[in-house]
Design a protein around this motif. Structure first.
Motif, PDB file in Angstrom:
ATOM      1  N   UNK A 121       0.605  -1.356   0.077  1.00  0.00           N
ATOM      2  CA  UNK A 121      -0.216   0.067  -0.121  1.00  0.00           C
ATOM      3  C   UNK A 121       1.023   1.264   0.309  1.00  0.00           C
ATOM      4  N   UNK A 122       0.685   2.055  -0.994  1.00  0.00           N
ATOM      5  CA  UNK A 122       1.422   3.327  -1.313  1.00  0.00           C
ATOM      6  C   UNK A 122       0.172   4.292  -0.679  1.00  0.00           C
ATOM      7  N   UNK A 123       1.281   4.868   0.405  1.00  0.00           N
ATOM      8  CA  UNK A 123      -0.079   6.295   0.542  1.00  0.00           C
ATOM      9  C   UNK A 123       0.320   7.493   0.200  1.00  0.00           C
ATOM     10  N   UNK A 124      -1.161   8.461   0.319  1.00  0.00           N
ATOM     11  CA  UNK A 124      -0.709   9.654  -0.097  1.00  0.00           C
ATOM     12  C   UNK A 124      -1.727  11.294  -0.012  1.00  0.00           C
ATOM     13  N   UNK A 125      -1.493  10.675   0.984  1.00  0.00           N
ATOM     14  CA  UNK A 125      -3.079  11.431   1.877  1.00  0.00           C
ATOM     15  C   UNK A 125      -3.738  13.124   1.349  1.00  0.00           C
ATOM     16  N   UNK A 126      -2.340  13.663   0.537  1.00  0.00           N
ATOM     17  CA  UNK A 126      -3.250  14.631   0.510  1.00  0.00           C
ATOM     18  C   UNK A 126      -3.215  15.132  -1.269  1.00  0.00           C
ATOM     19  N   UNK A 127      -2.286  13.862  -1.821  1.00  0.00           N
ATOM     20  CA  UNK A 127      -2.961  13.862  -3.141  1.00  0.00           C
ATOM     21  C   UNK A 127      -3.794  12.768  -3.790  1.00  0.00           C
ATOM     22  N   UNK A 132      -4.787   8.852  -9.305  1.00  0.00           N
ATOM     23  CA  UNK A 132      -5.951   9.016 -10.461  1.00  0.00           C
ATOM     24  C   UNK A 132      -4.754   9.263 -11.941  1.00  0.00           C
ATOM     25  N   UNK A 133      -4.238  10.738 -11.455  1.00  0.00           N
ATOM     26  CA  UNK A 133      -3.524  10.367 -12.629  1.00  0.00           C
ATOM     27  C   UNK A 133      -1.758   9.437 -12.674  1.00  0.00           C
ATOM     28  N   UNK A 134      -1.791   8.969 -11.803  1.00  0.00           N
ATOM     29  CA  UNK A 134      -0.941   7.436 -11.854  1.00  0.00           C
ATOM     30  C   UNK A 134      -1.511   5.715 -12.697  1.00  0.00           C
ATOM     31  N   UNK A 135      -2.032   6.180 -11.974  1.00  0.00           N
ATOM     32  CA  UNK A 135      -3.808   4.857 -12.962  1.00  0.00           C
ATOM     33  C   UNK A 135      -3.415   5.491 -14.635  1.00  0.00           C
ATOM     34  N   UNK A 136      -3.454   6.776 -14.842  1.00  0.00           N
ATOM     35  CA  UNK A 136      -3.821   6.919 -16.186  1.00  0.00           C
ATOM     36  C   UNK A 136      -2.051   6.482 -17.199  1.00  0.00           C
ATOM     37  N   UNK A 137      -1.282   6.917 -15.871  1.00  0.00           N
ATOM     38  CA  UNK A 137       0.343   6.652 -16.728  1.00  0.00           C
ATOM     39  C   UNK A 137       0.824   5.566 -16.788  1.00  0.00           C
ATOM     40  N   UNK A 138      -0.063   4.151 -15.975  1.00  0.00           N
ATOM     41  CA  UNK A 138       0.043   3.101 -15.354  1.00  0.00           C
ATOM     42  C   UNK A 138      -0.375   2.588 -17.763  1.00  0.00           C
ATOM     43  N   UNK A 139      -2.116   3.145 -17.767  1.00  0.00           N
ATOM     44  CA  UNK A 139      -2.567   2.563 -18.981  1.00  0.00           C
ATOM     45  C   UNK A 139      -2.248   2.946 -19.749  1.00  0.00           C
ATOM     46  N   UNK A 140      -1.440   4.418 -20.284  1.00  0.00           N
ATOM     47  CA  UNK A 140      -0.566   4.972 -20.808  1.00  0.00           C
ATOM     48  C   UNK A 140       0.745   4.947 -21.514  1.00  0.00           C
ATOM     49  N   UNK A 141       1.727   4.147 -20.173  1.00  0.00           N
ATOM     50  CA  UNK A 141       2.844   4.308 -20.651  1.00  0.00           C
ATOM     51  C   UNK A 141       3.041   2.975 -20.307  1.00  0.00           C
ATOM     52  N   UNK A 183      -4.371  -1.235  -8.147  1.00  0.00           N
ATOM     53  CA  UNK A 183      -5.965  -0.211  -7.556  1.00  0.00           C
ATOM     54  C   UNK A 183      -5.881   0.768  -6.741  1.00  0.00           C
ATOM     55  N   UNK A 184      -6.208   1.988  -6.834  1.00  0.00           N
ATOM     56  CA  UNK A 184      -7.163   3.362  -6.005  1.00  0.00           C
ATOM     57  C   UNK A 184      -7.762   2.583  -4.376  1.00  0.00           C
ATOM     58  N   UNK A 185      -7.709   2.630  -3.766  1.00  0.00           N
ATOM     59  CA  UNK A 185      -8.240   2.240  -2.367  1.00  0.00           C
ATOM     60  C   UNK A 185      -9.573   2.923  -2.893  1.00  0.00           C
ATOM     61  N   UNK A 186     -10.924   2.271  -1.973  1.00  0.00           N
ATOM     62  CA  UNK A 186     -12.000   2.822  -2.520  1.00  0.00           C
ATOM     63  C   UNK A 186     -12.626   3.416  -1.673  1.00  0.00           C
ATOM     64  N   UNK A 187     -11.609   3.498  -0.082  1.00  0.00           N
ATOM     65  CA  UNK A 187     -11.910   3.909   1.312  1.00  0.00           C
ATOM     66  C   UNK A 187     -11.127   4.915   1.089  1.00  0.00           C
ATOM     67  N   UNK A 188      -9.879   4.880   1.162  1.00  0.00           N
ATOM     68  CA  UNK A 188      -8.093   5.609   1.664  1.00  0.00           C
ATOM     69  C   UNK A 188      -7.742   6.907   0.380  1.00  0.00           C
TER      70      UNK A 188
END
Length: 202
Positions: A121-127, A132-141, A183-188
């Motif tokens: 689990x990689x947390x980034x509570x402020x961002x 979401x940008x990270x997921x899109x980067x995975x899709x494109x690159x 996958x991003x967490x649905x709750x955190x």
């Protein structure tokens, strides 16, 4: 199977897209079908309801990677009580054969291969937007290899034709049959990375 508790037709085990593949291999040997759904017992419960309404299959067992197990359809969430009873029953059965559960697990690994799963689990509570940008980067690159293994299959549960409800998750299968799901967490505000490694030896 020895006690005739497996149905003769379309016995079905329900699990998730981020659970180990070992269960599916065991099911094949016992003539059972495996259904995979999204992460969470609410989806497993949903599949149980679909099975009961269609009457085209018989629910046998449900499990997910986080250690949730379900052995009867009258409970629609992970049930520790039934899990404990099943473990006790297994221990007694194999004790009668002079085996421990660890020995039996080792025999399973020798037959089907060694499996190891991990959740990072990689947390980034402020961002949250950055996640979401990270997921899109995975899709494109998307890379061609990971750890020197070729990527042979990619499932995009948000945009792909998976037959499941859309979810922001990507699963990558490598040519050694190991896989990674992001996958991003649905709750955190965190990204979850599921890894299933598979090998012929420990």
């Amino acid at each position: 199977k020895e006690t005739n508790h497996l149905p003769l037709e379309r016995g079905t085990v329900i699990t998730t897209v981020v659970s180990s593949d070992l269960g599916s291999l065991l099911c094949q040997d016992y003539g059972l079908f495996t259904r995979r759904t999204l992460t969470g017992f609410k989806y497993i419960g949903e599949q149980i309801e679909l099975i009961e309404k269609s009457r085209e299959a018989h629910f046998i067992f449900g499990y997910e990677e986080s250690g949730g197990y379900l052995a009867a359809p009258f409970v629609r969430d992970k049930d520790g009580v039934m899990g404990v009873l099943l473990v006790c029953q297994m221990a007694a059965h194999y004790y009668g054969q002079g085996k421990t559960l660890i020995r039996v697990l080792e025999d399973i690994y020798k037959k089907y291969g060694y499996f190891s799963e991990k959740l990072i689990s990689l947390s980034n509570p402020k961002e949250i937007e950055q996640i979401m940008k990270l997921m899109e980067q995975w899709r494109k690159l998307m890379p061609f290899t990971i750890a020197r293994y070729n990527i042979i299959h990619v499932e995009d549960y948000l945009h792909g034709n998976t037959g499941l409800p859309p979810e922001n998750a990507i699963k990558i299968t490598l040519d050694n049959q190991s896989w990674i799901c992001v996958r991003p967490s649905g709750t955190e505000p965190k990204v979850k990375i599921y890894i299933c490694a598979r090998a012929r030896s420990a």
